[in-house]
Every structure is written in structure tokens, then in C-alpha cells.
Scaffold this motif. Structure first.
Motif, PDB file in Angstrom:
ATOM      1  N   MET A 123      -7.654   4.447   2.597  1.00 53.34           N
ATOM      2  CA  MET A 123      -6.987   4.897   3.823  1.00 53.34           C
ATOM      3  C   MET A 123      -6.622   6.373   3.780  1.00 53.34           C
ATOM      4  N   GLY A 124      -6.198   6.861   2.640  1.00 50.05           N
ATOM      5  CA  GLY A 124      -5.769   8.246   2.535  1.00 50.05           C
ATOM      6  C   GLY A 124      -4.273   8.404   2.772  1.00 50.05           C
ATOM      7  N   VAL A 125      -3.739   9.480   2.246  1.00 47.60           N
ATOM      8  CA  VAL A 125      -2.294   9.717   2.256  1.00 47.60           C
ATOM      9  C   VAL A 125      -1.720   9.771   3.672  1.00 47.60           C
ATOM     10  N   ASP A 126      -2.383  10.460   4.592  1.00 49.33           N
ATOM     11  CA  ASP A 126      -1.825  10.613   5.942  1.00 49.33           C
ATOM     12  C   ASP A 126      -1.709   9.271   6.663  1.00 49.33           C
ATOM     13  N   ALA A 127      -2.735   8.445   6.587  1.00 53.64           N
ATOM     14  CA  ALA A 127      -2.696   7.140   7.248  1.00 53.64           C
ATOM     15  C   ALA A 127      -1.645   6.237   6.610  1.00 53.64           C
ATOM     16  N   VAL A 128      -1.547   6.274   5.297  1.00 53.68           N
ATOM     17  CA  VAL A 128      -0.547   5.443   4.614  1.00 53.68           C
ATOM     18  C   VAL A 128       0.863   5.910   4.970  1.00 53.68           C
ATOM     19  N   ALA A 129       1.051   7.209   5.117  1.00 54.56           N
ATOM     20  CA  ALA A 129       2.355   7.723   5.547  1.00 54.56           C
ATOM     21  C   ALA A 129       2.706   7.208   6.942  1.00 54.56           C
ATOM     22  N   GLU A 130       1.716   7.066   7.802  1.00 54.83           N
ATOM     23  CA  GLU A 130       1.962   6.484   9.133  1.00 54.83           C
ATOM     24  C   GLU A 130       2.393   5.025   9.013  1.00 54.83           C
ATOM     25  N   LEU A 131       1.781   4.289   8.107  1.00 57.33           N
ATOM     26  CA  LEU A 131       2.184   2.891   7.889  1.00 57.33           C
ATOM     27  C   LEU A 131       3.633   2.809   7.444  1.00 57.33           C
ATOM     28  N   ALA A 132       4.044   3.757   6.606  1.00 62.04           N
ATOM     29  CA  ALA A 132       5.417   3.761   6.097  1.00 62.04           C
ATOM     30  C   ALA A 132       6.444   3.927   7.211  1.00 62.04           C
ATOM     31  N   GLU A 133       6.041   4.561   8.304  1.00 60.46           N
ATOM     32  CA  GLU A 133       6.950   4.814   9.420  1.00 60.46           C
ATOM     33  C   GLU A 133       7.039   3.659  10.415  1.00 60.46           C
ATOM     34  N   VAL A 143       0.836  -1.205   0.000  1.00 62.29           N
ATOM     35  CA  VAL A 143       0.000   0.000   0.000  1.00 62.29           C
ATOM     36  C   VAL A 143       0.871   1.255   0.000  1.00 62.29           C
ATOM     37  N   VAL A 144       1.950   1.235   0.756  1.00 61.76           N
ATOM     38  CA  VAL A 144       2.842   2.398   0.881  1.00 61.76           C
ATOM     39  C   VAL A 144       3.476   2.773  -0.452  1.00 61.76           C
ATOM     40  N   GLN A 145       3.709   1.803  -1.323  1.00 65.82           N
ATOM     41  CA  GLN A 145       4.372   2.116  -2.597  1.00 65.82           C
ATOM     42  C   GLN A 145       3.619   3.170  -3.408  1.00 65.82           C
ATOM     43  N   TYR A 146       2.325   3.327  -3.160  1.00 67.30           N
ATOM     44  CA  TYR A 146       1.534   4.293  -3.916  1.00 67.30           C
ATOM     45  C   TYR A 146       1.727   5.722  -3.422  1.00 67.30           C
ATOM     46  N   LEU A 147       2.402   5.911  -2.290  1.00 62.58           N
ATOM     47  CA  LEU A 147       2.712   7.285  -1.869  1.00 62.58           C
ATOM     48  C   LEU A 147       3.551   7.992  -2.925  1.00 62.58           C
ATOM     49  N   GLN A 148       4.495   7.282  -3.507  1.00 61.73           N
ATOM     50  CA  GLN A 148       5.376   7.867  -4.510  1.00 61.73           C
ATOM     51  C   GLN A 148       4.808   7.772  -5.919  1.00 61.73           C
ATOM     52  N   ASN A 149       3.795   6.943  -6.106  1.00 54.91           N
ATOM     53  CA  ASN A 149       3.298   6.671  -7.458  1.00 54.91           C
ATOM     54  C   ASN A 149       1.790   6.845  -7.561  1.00 54.91           C
ATOM     55  N   ARG A 150       1.240   7.811  -6.860  1.00 55.34           N
ATOM     56  CA  ARG A 150      -0.223   7.933  -6.866  1.00 55.34           C
ATOM     57  C   ARG A 150      -0.764   8.572  -8.133  1.00 55.34           C
ATOM     58  N   GLU A 151       0.057   9.308  -8.858  1.00 56.28           N
ATOM     59  CA  GLU A 151      -0.418   9.959 -10.082  1.00 56.28           C
ATOM     60  C   GLU A 151      -0.586   8.965 -11.230  1.00 56.28           C
ATOM     61  N   ASN A 152       0.309   7.993 -11.301  1.00 56.96           N
ATOM     62  CA  ASN A 152       0.270   7.022 -12.397  1.00 56.96           C
ATOM     63  C   ASN A 152       0.620   5.631 -11.855  1.00 56.96           C
ATOM     64  N   PRO A 153      -0.229   5.050 -11.009  1.00 56.10           N
ATOM     65  CA  PRO A 153       0.117   3.806 -10.317  1.00 56.10           C
ATOM     66  C   PRO A 153       0.279   2.603 -11.244  1.00 56.10           C
ATOM     67  N   GLN A 154      -0.348   2.615 -12.400  1.00 57.05           N
ATOM     68  CA  GLN A 154      -0.255   1.469 -13.298  1.00 57.05           C
ATOM     69  C   GLN A 154       1.149   1.267 -13.858  1.00 57.05           C
TER      70      GLN A 154
END
Length: 176
Positions: free
Chosen positions: A98-108, A71-82
């Protein structure tokens, strides 16, 4: 010392809530959520919110698993995930849920947690192994392979990932 270890929740909120009720009655000294809180199930955001609240108010320890990584990988690739080599529509749906903020918490989240018994000995929890979050320990794996996966050997090694329960003793390490 009583330690509860849960892993591979995969967005299944009713199961998480039922297990938490049992933990309230059992009253362990420590609770470890050993990765894969999110993804696949329909309530990933709710599961993360529940675990986050327990982490903040009850001291639950949490590790990051491979599904958090998916899921975290999409933080850097949300514009063109395919364009990702391992694009997965379910993981991308979870990211959006989940939204960007929650996913950023997962990354940490850390990859491992350790508890040290006052009389000596480490209980180490890693979602899979020290070789990576996708490299699980199987009950039938050769001893030498498992030694590499848990090195340096703690008194107790707690793993998840494979969705298959087992207990194994290797040298002086209890693997659960």
C-alpha cells in the motif's frame, strides 16, 4: 431510508466491484464500509483506492477495522517490524504493497459512523464493538455482554468482524 453496509472486504477487489455494481442498481441512501477493507487479500491497495474514491465522490462512510490497525502498526515500526509482539508477515506485506501515504490515510479513519434518521433513531456502524475492534458480537452471546458492547444502545447497531451473518433484537436495538 436504504442503507448498505459492507465489511470484511480483505483486499478482494472483484467482490468489491461486483457489490458496487449491485449498489448502483439498488441506489441506497447511504453506503457504509464497516472496516477490514485491507489485509489478507491480494488487492488491498486497489480496494482502498476504490473505497477512497467512493468516499470522496459518492459520500461513502468508512470505519477502521482491526485489519487496518494491523497494517497501520508498521507506520511506527517499519525499520524493524519483527520486534513487534504481534508481527505478521501478511500484514507487513500489505503495508509495503500500500505504501506509507495510503496506510497513513487508513490510520485516520474513524472507529464508528452514525446516521440519524430524520424522524429519530440512530444507525451506528462499528467494525466490531465499542469495546474494541477485535471484540466481536456473536449471535449466541449473553444479553448482558451484548448490552456492554453496544452501549449506549442505538436503534440499529451494524457490526462485522466475525464473518458470520445474523440479525438479533436486543431490547429496542436491532443488531445486524
Amino acid at each position: 431510508m436504504k442503507i448498505a453496509v459492507l465489511s470484511d472486504i480483505h483486499g478482494h477487489l472483484p467482490a468489491l466491484e461486483a457489490t458496487a455494481e449491485h449498489l448502483t442498481r439498488w441506489r441506497p441512501d447511504h453506503v457504509i464500509i464497516n472496516g477490514d477493507i485491507v489485509n489478507r487479500g491480494p488487492k488491498s491497495a486497489d480496494c482502498w483506492a476504490f473505497v477512497k474514491q467512493k468516499r470522496q465522490h459518492e459520500g461513502w462512510l468508512v470505519t477502521r477495522g482491526n485489519h487496518e490497525d494491523y497494517v497501520v502498526q508498521y507506520l511506527q515500526n517499519r525499520e524493524n517490524p519483527q520486534t513487534l509482539d504481534d508481527f505478521n508477515p501478511i500484514s507487513y506485506w500489505t503495508f509495503n504493497q500500500m505504501g506509507v501515504d495510503a496506510v497513513a490515510e487508513l490510520a485516520e479513519l474513524p472507529l464508528e459512523q452514525s446516521i440519524f434518521h430524520p424522524q429519530g433513531g440512530e444507525v451506528r456502524a462499528i467494525h466490531a464493538t465499542r469495546l474494541g475492534s477485535r471484540y466481536g458480537i456473536w449471535h449466541y452471546a449473553p444479553d448482558e455482554e451484548v448490552r456492554k458492547q453496544i452501549a449506549p444502545p442505538p436503534a440499529v447497531f451494524c457490526t462485522g468482524h466475525i464473518h458470520f451473518p445474523f440479525i438479533r433484537v436486543l431490547d429496542q436495538t436491532l443488531i445486524v
